[in-house]
Design an enzyme around this catalytic site. Structure first.
Site, mmCIF file in Angstrom:
data_model
loop_
_atom_site.group_PDB
_atom_site.id
_atom_site.type_symbol
_atom_site.label_atom_id
_atom_site.label_comp_id
_atom_site.label_asym_id
_atom_site.label_seq_id
_atom_site.Cartn_x
_atom_site.Cartn_y
_atom_site.Cartn_z
ATOM 1 N N GLU A 1 0.825 -1.212 0.000
ATOM 2 C CA GLU A 1 0.000 0.000 0.000
ATOM 3 C C GLU A 1 0.862 1.266 0.000
ATOM 4 O OE1 GLU A 1 -2.827 -0.581 -0.762
ATOM 5 O OE2 GLU A 1 -3.053 -2.646 -0.125
ATOM 6 N N GLY A 2 1.963 1.205 -0.706
ATOM 7 C CA GLY A 2 2.886 2.330 -0.775
ATOM 8 C C GLY A 2 3.976 2.162 0.250
#
Length: 591
Positions: free
Chosen positions: A435-436
């Site tokens: 998620e990043g």
């Protein structure tokens, strides 16, 4: 085997004594009295400890397997998933129009931490579904909502998010997956996606993939990306399942942790997809899902730290080793339990003060999301947008470190798989990446979020801390809590000022300090949480609360954080002020 007990009393304290949930002017919060939330959280805790936690270690050992195109989840997962569905837990905070219970996101977050602590790999199946539900709910047509959401709320169908490809992760403008328009208004999706969590499994009848792809002829780069709904099985007009779509699992990734979750390579071979939202505006729709997911991932860092901490405490009280330097505390035994030793206490206090502070921060963030959504509050939306990379990046970095500390309490046993502590460390590790990755979160914080809205959200944050400190600066906690928080906030402001003054001249000066800034910001947030919790605990004591042990322990734990953990802000500031010169001094060939 490790165990997990839901800290219901602490959740109740944060909900009602710190956040004042029942009195908050947020739509639907008037129902959140202590008895109501206690009933929900106690039942969620029971499911977490009795149903999910016993499957954590076994699911880790067994893992998932792909046989003849079918993904098999670990033994016991499907029965537990059925029990979760039957209790309505998958739709706790979802829209009642589509079968959800309509409770605030805050309550879903509290239950979610319990479930994640008990079994992170298992909870990724409904967790990804909730994110996909949110994206369709926000951006789908009415027909799309009616087709997919009721089955996704119940988790009869689950969901995924498909972004990453072999040649691109963070830079999604490089993606190659194509979406060819068809005469019937659908699109033919062709390409390969990797690292797809919960990509396929045997616990639901259908899997609804949300896939980023490019429509030929669209703008170059990220501006040409669109988002598509691609079901595993086509859905007939009457809602029944039709033919298998042209999407398949190429392989299951062999990973360091979260073995019970199917992380898949997904192949799309002209699969039928349906545009979600506007063409070439896919990132707008996907970020609805990703922002929610990033907050959830921040919570994963906390949840693994909490589970590891609980077991480290049990071990530290049982393990006999050496004698207390001040004299034997277990004179009838051959040695004292290791919890008597100051360095073990330091480690446990690090873990305890992080977990309780992080819990308050996540819950505060969830309350802001409710305020933004339920009250259409733009200020709350801007504040949680600012804090999202802090919650995701700081809590997962620190959460991983706390699982390592918990493992260290066990000594050699922490390194042996049968004791189960390594799983918390292995499972927590992914939260810093997906998620990043956290480096990207830090860049997003410094490069985009600080300047968002002309810098208004971050200035409102500084004002909020300043007003809080001013209001309580003459109280009994001034020296222990308020003064350290005030100093840390000033250091955060000094760092932000440095970026503004030097970033334009040499952007590397800002970016080189981004990770330190994220951690500095995170410590200030936890310091703010601890100051509020200390005041709330003292208020209960002043009111004659019978649970003096809980309140006094809360204040003592907060004093530890402010004295031993919050001073890290000075180190982070000094690193930021050193600029980029030493970081960028070597040519690439010199490494």
């Amino acid at each position: 085997m490790p165990s997990y007990t839901a800290p219901v009393k602490d959740f109740q304290f944060v909900l009602h004594d710190v956040l004042k949930a029942g009195d908050a002017d947020i739509a639907g919060y008037d129902e959140l009295d202590r008895d109501f939330t206690a009933a929900i959280l106690e039942e969620a805790g029971k499911i977490a400890s009795e149903v999910m936690a016993p499957l954590n270690a076994s699911g880790d050992r067994e893992g998932v397997r792909l046989e003849n195109g079918v993904v098999h989840t670990p033994t016991g997962f499907k029965a537990a998933f059925d029990q979760l569905r039957a209790g309505g837990w998958t739709g706790l905070d979802c829209d009642p129009e589509y079968g959800g219970q309509g409770m605030p996101y805050l309550i879903g977050t509290a239950a979610g931490e319990m479930f994640q602590s008990a079994n992170q790999a298992f909870m990724m199946y409904p967790g990804l579904t909730h994110g996909a539900y949110s994206a369709i709910h926000a951006h789908g047509t009415e027909a799309q909502k009616q087709t997919y959401l009721p089955r996704m709320v119940s988790c009869d169908w689950t969901g995924t998010m498909n972004l990453t490809e072999p040649q691109c992760g963070t830079d999604l403008g490089l993606m190659r997956t194509k979406a060819e328009p068809q005469d019937d208004g659908s699109y033919a999706i062709t390409g390969q996606k990797i690292f797809i969590s919960a990509g396929d499994h045997d616990m639901a009848d259908n899997v609804i993939h949300l896939v980023l792809a490019k429509i030929p002829g669209g703008p170059e780069g990220i501006k040409g990306v669109s988002l598509f709904i691609v079901p595993k099985f086509m859905v007939n007009e009457d809602g029944s399942l039709g033919d298998r779509n042209a999407v398949s699992v190429g392989k299951i990734e062999e990973k360091m942790g979260i073995h019970g979750n199917a992380t898949c390579v997904m192949n799309y071979d002209g699969a039928t997809g349906f545009l979600l939202g506007e063409a070439h505006k896919g990132m707008r729709a996907m970020f609805t899902m990703m922002n929610e997911a990033r907050l959830g991932v921040g919570m994963q860092g906390l949840s693994q730290a909490e589970a590891a901490y609980q077991n480290a405490v049990i071990y530290a009280k049982d393990r006999l080793q050496g004698r207390a330097v001040t004299g034997a505390e277990n004179p009838e035994g051959p040695a004292d339990p290791i919890i008597v030793h100051p360095d073990i206490r330091r480690s446990l206090m690090d873990q305890k003060s992080f977990c309780e502070g992080a819990r308050a921060l996540v819950m505060w963030g969830a309350q802001m999301i409710d305020r933004a959504r339920r009250n259409d509050d733009a200020q709350a939306e801007a504040m949680i947008s600012l804090l999202t990379p802090v919650i995701k990046g700081f809590l997962t970095d620190e959460g991983y470190d706390m699982t390592v500390q918990a493992q260290q309490v066990y000594g050699g046993h922490g390194y042996i798989e049968e004791w189960g502590m390594s799983q918390f460390t292995r499972d927590a590790r992914i939260a810093m990446i997906y998620e990043g990755a956290n480096g990207v979160q830090a860049l997003d914080l410094v490069g985009r979020k600080l300047a968002a809205g002309g810098g208004k959200p971050v200035m409102e944050f500084f004002t909020m801390i300043k007003d809080f400190c001013k209001a309580h600066g003459d109280g009994p906690f001034a020296s222990d809590f308020i003064d350290p928080l005030k100093a840390a906030s000033r250091q955060l402001q000094e760092a932000a000022t440095y970026f503004m003054q030097n970033g334009a001249k040499n952007p590397n000066h800002a970016l080189a300090g981004s990770n330190d800034f994220m951690h500095l910001f995170g410590h200030v947030c936890l310091g703010y949480m601890w100051a509020q919790m200390a005041l709330a605990a003292q208020a209960r004591l002043d009111a004659g609360d019978a649970d003096t042990g809980f309140c006094e322990t809360k204040i003592a734990t907060g004093r530890y954080y402010m004295a031993r953990r919050l001073p890290a802000t000075a180190m982070h500031l000094q690193r930021i002020l050193s600029g980029a010169d030493t970081i960028m001094a070597l040519d690439a060939e010199a490494f």
